[in-house]
Design a protein around this motif. Structure first.
Motif, PDB file in Angstrom:
ATOM      1  N   THR A 132       5.582 -10.035  83.243  1.00  0.00           N
ATOM      2  CA  THR A 132       5.459 -10.399  81.833  1.00  0.00           C
ATOM      3  C   THR A 132       4.151  -9.848  81.277  1.00  0.00           C
ATOM      4  N   LEU A 133       3.962  -9.981  79.962  1.00  0.00           N
ATOM      5  CA  LEU A 133       2.722  -9.517  79.333  1.00  0.00           C
ATOM      6  C   LEU A 133       1.498 -10.188  79.948  1.00  0.00           C
ATOM      7  N   SER A 134       1.640 -11.453  80.288  1.00  0.00           N
ATOM      8  CA  SER A 134       0.505 -12.199  80.844  1.00  0.00           C
ATOM      9  C   SER A 134       0.052 -11.637  82.196  1.00  0.00           C
ATOM     10  N   ASP A 135       0.942 -10.914  82.861  1.00  0.00           N
ATOM     11  CA  ASP A 135       0.601 -10.366  84.173  1.00  0.00           C
ATOM     12  C   ASP A 135      -0.152  -9.037  84.090  1.00  0.00           C
ATOM     13  N   HIS A 139      -7.004  -4.064  80.209  1.00  0.00           N
ATOM     14  CA  HIS A 139      -7.065  -2.719  79.614  1.00  0.00           C
ATOM     15  C   HIS A 139      -5.673  -2.236  79.193  1.00  0.00           C
ATOM     16  N   MET A 140      -4.618  -2.689  79.888  1.00  0.00           N
ATOM     17  CA  MET A 140      -3.262  -2.304  79.495  1.00  0.00           C
ATOM     18  C   MET A 140      -2.821  -3.055  78.242  1.00  0.00           C
ATOM     19  N   LEU A 141      -3.181  -4.339  78.157  1.00  0.00           N
ATOM     20  CA  LEU A 141      -2.870  -5.111  76.953  1.00  0.00           C
ATOM     21  C   LEU A 141      -3.584  -4.522  75.744  1.00  0.00           C
ATOM     22  N   ASN A 142      -4.830  -4.133  75.955  1.00  0.00           N
ATOM     23  CA  ASN A 142      -5.610  -3.530  74.875  1.00  0.00           C
ATOM     24  C   ASN A 142      -4.989  -2.207  74.432  1.00  0.00           C
ATOM     25  N   ASN A 143      -4.513  -1.444  75.397  1.00  0.00           N
ATOM     26  CA  ASN A 143      -3.885  -0.157  75.101  1.00  0.00           C
ATOM     27  C   ASN A 143      -2.618  -0.347  74.260  1.00  0.00           C
ATOM     28  N   ARG A 147      -1.863   0.886  70.092  1.00  0.00           N
ATOM     29  CA  ARG A 147      -0.754   1.776  69.743  1.00  0.00           C
ATOM     30  C   ARG A 147       0.013   1.298  68.507  1.00  0.00           C
ATOM     31  N   PHE A 148      -0.274   0.084  68.050  1.00  0.00           N
ATOM     32  CA  PHE A 148       0.377  -0.417  66.843  1.00  0.00           C
ATOM     33  C   PHE A 148      -0.245   0.207  65.604  1.00  0.00           C
ATOM     34  N   SER A 149       0.600   0.495  64.605  1.00  0.00           N
ATOM     35  CA  SER A 149       0.093   1.037  63.338  1.00  0.00           C
ATOM     36  C   SER A 149       0.275   0.050  62.189  1.00  0.00           C
ATOM     37  N   ASP A 150       0.785  -1.152  62.488  1.00  0.00           N
ATOM     38  CA  ASP A 150       1.015  -2.175  61.472  1.00  0.00           C
ATOM     39  C   ASP A 150       0.184  -3.408  61.822  1.00  0.00           C
ATOM     40  N   GLY A 151      -0.649  -3.846  60.884  1.00  0.00           N
ATOM     41  CA  GLY A 151      -1.518  -4.988  61.129  1.00  0.00           C
ATOM     42  C   GLY A 151      -0.759  -6.266  61.435  1.00  0.00           C
ATOM     43  N   TRP A 152       0.394  -6.451  60.775  1.00  0.00           N
ATOM     44  CA  TRP A 152       1.173  -7.664  61.017  1.00  0.00           C
ATOM     45  C   TRP A 152       1.736  -7.698  62.435  1.00  0.00           C
ATOM     46  N   ASP A 153       2.047  -6.528  62.994  1.00  0.00           N
ATOM     47  CA  ASP A 153       2.519  -6.480  64.378  1.00  0.00           C
ATOM     48  C   ASP A 153       1.413  -6.910  65.342  1.00  0.00           C
ATOM     49  N   ILE A 154       0.184  -6.513  65.031  1.00  0.00           N
ATOM     50  CA  ILE A 154      -0.960  -6.911  65.861  1.00  0.00           C
ATOM     51  C   ILE A 154      -1.140  -8.426  65.809  1.00  0.00           C
ATOM     52  N   ILE A 155      -1.076  -8.995  64.606  1.00  0.00           N
ATOM     53  CA  ILE A 155      -1.227 -10.440  64.449  1.00  0.00           C
ATOM     54  C   ILE A 155      -0.115 -11.189  65.185  1.00  0.00           C
ATOM     55  N   THR A 156       1.114 -10.693  65.058  1.00  0.00           N
ATOM     56  CA  THR A 156       2.251 -11.344  65.713  1.00  0.00           C
ATOM     57  C   THR A 156       2.094 -11.333  67.231  1.00  0.00           C
ATOM     58  N   LEU A 157       1.704 -10.193  67.787  1.00  0.00           N
ATOM     59  CA  LEU A 157       1.514 -10.120  69.238  1.00  0.00           C
ATOM     60  C   LEU A 157       0.352 -11.011  69.669  1.00  0.00           C
ATOM     61  N   GLY A 158      -0.650 -11.138  68.825  1.00  0.00           N
ATOM     62  CA  GLY A 158      -1.795 -11.980  69.146  1.00  0.00           C
ATOM     63  C   GLY A 158      -1.451 -13.459  69.244  1.00  0.00           C
ATOM     64  N   VAL A 160       1.081 -14.593  70.930  1.00  0.00           N
ATOM     65  CA  VAL A 160       1.857 -14.827  72.162  1.00  0.00           C
ATOM     66  C   VAL A 160       1.051 -15.591  73.204  1.00  0.00           C
ATOM     67  N   THR A 161      -0.182 -15.146  73.461  1.00  0.00           N
ATOM     68  CA  THR A 161      -1.036 -15.812  74.456  1.00  0.00           C
ATOM     69  C   THR A 161      -2.475 -15.849  73.952  1.00  0.00           C
ATOM     70  N   PRO A 162      -3.297 -16.755  74.466  1.00  0.00           N
ATOM     71  CA  PRO A 162      -4.716 -16.801  74.065  1.00  0.00           C
ATOM     72  C   PRO A 162      -5.443 -15.484  74.347  1.00  0.00           C
ATOM     73  N   THR A 163      -5.091 -14.824  75.455  1.00  0.00           N
ATOM     74  CA  THR A 163      -5.735 -13.551  75.791  1.00  0.00           C
ATOM     75  C   THR A 163      -5.413 -12.489  74.758  1.00  0.00           C
ATOM     76  N   LEU A 164      -4.142 -12.406  74.362  1.00  0.00           N
ATOM     77  CA  LEU A 164      -3.743 -11.426  73.354  1.00  0.00           C
ATOM     78  C   LEU A 164      -4.369 -11.747  72.004  1.00  0.00           C
ATOM     79  N   TYR A 165      -4.548 -13.021  71.708  1.00  0.00           N
ATOM     80  CA  TYR A 165      -5.212 -13.394  70.452  1.00  0.00           C
ATOM     81  C   TYR A 165      -6.652 -12.891  70.452  1.00  0.00           C
TER      82      TYR A 165
END
Length: 263
Positions: A132-135, A139-143, A147-158, A160-165
């Motif tokens: 899963t993403l948490s695994d 540096h891979m999560l950051n990568n 790669r996202f070009s839409d700010g809302w996609d970044i917020i949405t993925l953030g 998912v987990t505290p780390t992604l936020y």
């Protein structure tokens, strides 16, 4: 004006020859095209084009409800469409809506029903015992985020987990996004400092969106062949008869696509 048969814009979209995964690749461009029509072209649609337009919308809503793929796009589109229709219906007599006003009221009610269905959409929890993403390492999560070009996609993925936020709030990430979409002169006019005196690039991105268009980016794009006068999806291609086909190809944005049919 380019030499081209005058088919209905919506007929060509509805005939897009995509199956399975390729529908996902083209959905953003089709969404942007339908959104442009919703905002500025509704009064110019013929009765047949209106029918095609709402048939396409119905298919997209059904697809989103079935696959639960990117409901935010269709929600935004339906919001723009309902707002435009409300204004046009209230101003009947001042604006030109082709067809009976009762038909348009019925269509508005259908849009409101679609909005309610999407609002009540419950996203199914994916059951997966694999990776899963948490695994993934940081540096891979950051990568992935870079790669996202839409700010809302970044917020949405953030969300998912505290780390992604934490990673989604990175100043450099939002700075890169601003630099990708906007020229230096543009964001220099709208600098937004944070409480610590730094530039708040995240707020900058959403502020700049109000003043300037962001770059359009699609997994697959429509192209126009000037030699054959044919519209086609880039991934699909077409049997061009020119000696050097690549010199005849031109990418077509949603706005350019609509402009092709203005005679």
């Amino acid at each position: 004006m380019m030499r081209m048969k005058k088919y209905s814009v919506l007929k060509i979209v509805s005939l897009q020859p995509r199956k399975g995964k390729k529908i996902i690749l083209g959905i953003t461009q089709i969404h942007n095209l339908l959104q442009l029509i919703a905002k500025s072209q509704l009064t110019s649609l013929s009765g047949a084009a209106q029918k095609n337009y709402f048939n396409i919308l119905d298919k997209i809503v059904r697809k989103v409800m079935e696959d639960q793929y990117n409901p935010r796009l269709i929600k935004d589109l339906l919001q723009d469409l309902s707002s435009t229709l409300c204004i046009l219906i209230r101003g009947v007599g001042k604006s030109v809506l082709v067809g009976n006003i009762n038909i348009w009221i019925c269509r508005l009610e259908t849009i409101l029903l679609w909005q309610q269905q999407l609002k009540n959409l419950q996203m199914n929890k994916q059951v997966n015992n694999g990776l899963t993403l948490s695994d993934l390492p940081l540096h891979m999560l950051n990568n992935i985020l870079y790669r996202f070009s839409d700010g809302w996609d970044i917020i949405t993925l953030g969300q998912v987990t505290p780390t992604l936020y934490m990673l989604s709030e990175d100043r450099q990430l939002w700075k890169k996004l601003c630099q990708y979409h906007f020229a230096e002169k543009q964001f220099c006019r709208h600098l937004i400092p944070s409480e610590k005196g730094h530039i708040d690039w995240k707020l900058m991105y959403f502020a700049l969106q109000k003043y300037y268009p962001i770059k359009e980016q699609y997994g697959d794009t429509l192209h126009f062949c000037r030699h054959c006068s044919i519209l086609f999806w880039k991934d699909t291609g077409h049997p061009c008869t020119a000696s050097d086909p690549n010199t005849c190809l031109m990418p077509v944005s949603p706005q350019h696509f609509i402009d092709l049919f203005k005679f």
